[in-house]
Scaffold this motif. Sequence first.
Motif, PDB file in Angstrom:
ATOM      1  N   GLY A  47     -16.228  11.064 -13.609  1.00 48.42           N
ATOM      2  CA  GLY A  47     -14.963  11.303 -13.582  1.00 48.42           C
ATOM      3  C   GLY A  47     -13.985  10.093 -12.951  1.00 48.42           C
ATOM      4  N   LEU A  48     -12.875  10.223 -12.773  1.00 52.58           N
ATOM      5  CA  LEU A  48     -11.979   9.192 -12.107  1.00 52.58           C
ATOM      6  C   LEU A  48     -10.760   9.832 -11.762  1.00 52.58           C
ATOM      7  N   ILE A  49     -10.096   9.056 -10.593  1.00 48.71           N
ATOM      8  CA  ILE A  49      -8.793   9.556 -10.466  1.00 48.71           C
ATOM      9  C   ILE A  49      -7.939   8.354 -10.262  1.00 48.71           C
ATOM     10  N   LEU A  50      -6.620   8.679 -10.746  1.00 47.59           N
ATOM     11  CA  LEU A  50      -5.425   7.587 -10.661  1.00 47.59           C
ATOM     12  C   LEU A  50      -4.466   8.253  -9.972  1.00 47.59           C
ATOM     13  N   VAL A  51      -3.985   7.372  -8.869  1.00 42.67           N
ATOM     14  CA  VAL A  51      -3.094   7.783  -7.844  1.00 42.67           C
ATOM     15  C   VAL A  51      -1.800   6.413  -7.866  1.00 42.67           C
ATOM     16  N   THR A  52      -0.806   7.040  -7.781  1.00 43.50           N
ATOM     17  CA  THR A  52       0.454   6.003  -7.526  1.00 43.50           C
ATOM     18  C   THR A  52       1.227   6.722  -6.263  1.00 43.50           C
ATOM     19  N   MET A  53       1.754   5.714  -5.505  1.00 40.93           N
ATOM     20  CA  MET A  53       2.624   6.036  -4.380  1.00 40.93           C
ATOM     21  C   MET A  53       3.429   4.939  -3.852  1.00 40.93           C
ATOM     22  N   PRO A  54       4.346   4.845  -3.004  1.00 37.56           N
ATOM     23  CA  PRO A  54       5.056   3.519  -2.559  1.00 37.56           C
ATOM     24  C   PRO A  54       3.977   2.802  -1.944  1.00 37.56           C
ATOM     25  N   ASP A  55       4.292   1.516  -2.058  1.00 34.85           N
ATOM     26  CA  ASP A  55       3.915   0.493  -1.388  1.00 34.85           C
ATOM     27  C   ASP A  55       4.332  -0.027  -0.203  1.00 34.85           C
ATOM     28  N   LEU A  56       3.789   0.603   1.040  1.00 36.64           N
ATOM     29  CA  LEU A  56       4.395   0.316   2.524  1.00 36.64           C
ATOM     30  C   LEU A  56       4.704  -1.312   2.491  1.00 36.64           C
ATOM     31  N   GLU A  57       3.818  -2.196   2.011  1.00 38.18           N
ATOM     32  CA  GLU A  57       4.015  -3.784   2.341  1.00 38.18           C
ATOM     33  C   GLU A  57       5.255  -4.109   1.530  1.00 38.18           C
ATOM     34  N   SER A  58       5.352  -3.738   0.342  1.00 32.78           N
ATOM     35  CA  SER A  58       6.634  -4.283  -0.314  1.00 32.78           C
ATOM     36  C   SER A  58       7.871  -3.560   0.268  1.00 32.78           C
ATOM     37  N   VAL A  59       7.642  -2.278   0.561  1.00 34.63           N
ATOM     38  CA  VAL A  59       8.858  -1.693   1.107  1.00 34.63           C
ATOM     39  C   VAL A  59       9.328  -2.156   2.463  1.00 34.63           C
ATOM     40  N   ALA A  60       8.324  -2.607   3.403  1.00 38.50           N
ATOM     41  CA  ALA A  60       8.379  -3.159   4.710  1.00 38.50           C
ATOM     42  C   ALA A  60       9.348  -4.582   4.326  1.00 38.50           C
ATOM     43  N   GLN A  61       8.814  -5.355   3.173  1.00 38.13           N
ATOM     44  CA  GLN A  61       9.441  -6.556   3.205  1.00 38.13           C
ATOM     45  C   GLN A  61      10.852  -6.644   2.968  1.00 38.13           C
ATOM     46  N   LEU A  62      11.435  -5.197   2.031  1.00 37.83           N
ATOM     47  CA  LEU A  62      12.874  -5.023   1.896  1.00 37.83           C
ATOM     48  C   LEU A  62      13.526  -4.810   3.276  1.00 37.83           C
ATOM     49  N   ILE A  63      12.854  -4.166   4.250  1.00 34.80           N
ATOM     50  CA  ILE A  63      13.555  -3.622   5.500  1.00 34.80           C
ATOM     51  C   ILE A  63      13.578  -5.102   6.154  1.00 34.80           C
ATOM     52  N   VAL A  64      12.545  -5.842   6.425  1.00 36.46           N
ATOM     53  CA  VAL A  64      12.499  -7.148   7.058  1.00 36.46           C
ATOM     54  C   VAL A  64      13.619  -8.202   6.585  1.00 36.46           C
ATOM     55  N   ASP A  65      13.850  -7.897   5.217  1.00 37.29           N
ATOM     56  CA  ASP A  65      14.956  -8.862   4.473  1.00 37.29           C
ATOM     57  C   ASP A  65      16.301  -8.059   4.704  1.00 37.29           C
ATOM     58  N   GLY A  66      16.578  -7.027   5.486  1.00 36.35           N
ATOM     59  CA  GLY A  66      17.678  -6.467   5.833  1.00 36.35           C
ATOM     60  C   GLY A  66      18.436  -5.597   4.789  1.00 36.35           C
ATOM     61  N   LYS A  67      17.549  -4.991   3.907  1.00 34.89           N
ATOM     62  CA  LYS A  67      17.917  -4.235   2.706  1.00 34.89           C
ATOM     63  C   LYS A  67      17.348  -2.963   2.770  1.00 34.89           C
ATOM     64  N   ALA A  68      17.227  -2.210   4.016  1.00 35.42           N
ATOM     65  CA  ALA A  68      16.652  -1.026   4.134  1.00 35.42           C
ATOM     66  C   ALA A  68      17.697   0.103   3.458  1.00 35.42           C
ATOM     67  N   GLU A  69      19.013  -0.292   3.331  1.00 31.84           N
ATOM     68  CA  GLU A  69      19.653   0.801   2.807  1.00 31.84           C
ATOM     69  C   GLU A  69      20.154   0.456   1.469  1.00 31.84           C
ATOM     70  N   ASP A  70      19.872  -0.578   0.883  1.00 26.77           N
ATOM     71  CA  ASP A  70      20.169  -1.185  -0.297  1.00 26.77           C
ATOM     72  C   ASP A  70      19.692  -0.145  -1.410  1.00 26.77           C
ATOM     73  N   VAL A  71      20.219  -0.147  -2.547  1.00 26.42           N
ATOM     74  CA  VAL A  71      19.500   0.466  -3.902  1.00 26.42           C
ATOM     75  C   VAL A  71      18.409  -0.409  -4.258  1.00 26.42           C
ATOM     76  N   ALA A  72      17.230   0.129  -4.181  1.00 28.36           N
ATOM     77  CA  ALA A  72      16.089  -0.652  -4.633  1.00 28.36           C
ATOM     78  C   ALA A  72      15.858  -0.422  -6.167  1.00 28.36           C
ATOM     79  N   TYR A  73      16.005   0.812  -6.568  1.00 25.90           N
ATOM     80  CA  TYR A  73      15.800   1.283  -7.860  1.00 25.90           C
ATOM     81  C   TYR A  73      16.721   2.401  -8.383  1.00 25.90           C
ATOM     82  N   GLN A  74      16.767   2.805  -9.332  1.00 27.01           N
ATOM     83  CA  GLN A  74      17.425   4.211  -9.826  1.00 27.01           C
ATOM     84  C   GLN A  74      16.083   5.037 -10.425  1.00 27.01           C
ATOM     85  N   SER A  75      16.203   6.334  -9.734  1.00 29.20           N
ATOM     86  CA  SER A  75      15.108   7.418 -10.286  1.00 29.20           C
ATOM     87  C   SER A  75      15.927   8.423 -11.039  1.00 29.20           C
ATOM     88  N   PRO A  76      15.229   9.193 -11.793  1.00 30.23           N
ATOM     89  CA  PRO A  76      15.946  10.341 -11.956  1.00 30.23           C
ATOM     90  C   PRO A  76      16.593  11.300 -10.963  1.00 30.23           C
TER      91      PRO A  76
END
Length: 152
Positions: A47-76
């Motif tokens: 068997g196998l497992i497939l998982v997905t979740m937020p990538d903290l490193e990529s998200v942290a880069q947004l925060i470091v770049d001063g974009k913590a509250e900017d819209v990163a993407y639109q979701s449903p």
Amino acid sequence: MADISDLSAFRDGCVDAIWSSHSLEHIHDHQVPVALREFRRILKDDGLILVTMPDLESVAQLIVDGKAEDVAYQSPAGPITALDMVFGHRRSIENGNPFMAHKTGFTQHRLRRLLTEAGFARSMILRGRSLDLWAVGLMPGASRLLLTAPFR
């Protein structure tokens, strides 16, 4: 209410595959290894497992770049910011859904270590296009099949 860190309703080795989309970050940090071991326990040997979740490193880069509250993407569920990816979808939580809170987070390195410690024979982890991680954890039999399968 179900709990992914207690899959006792399932017998050992009864599942071919598990798809876990944006769920592990919603359980407490200490429950993640337990949940991954439960996933492994109920998977068949190939068997196998497939998982997905937020990538903290990529998200942290947004925060470091001063974009913590900017819209990163639109979701449903509406616009998603870096803060939503770290702490959970704030609008949903505000509207009375506390289950949307994030209680832990993942990087490629951490996720690989956790899958290994849970007993998966092999894992592959990639960064997605939406500030997310995608991982496949392979049981021993699946790992052997991949090594012997003819790829075209």
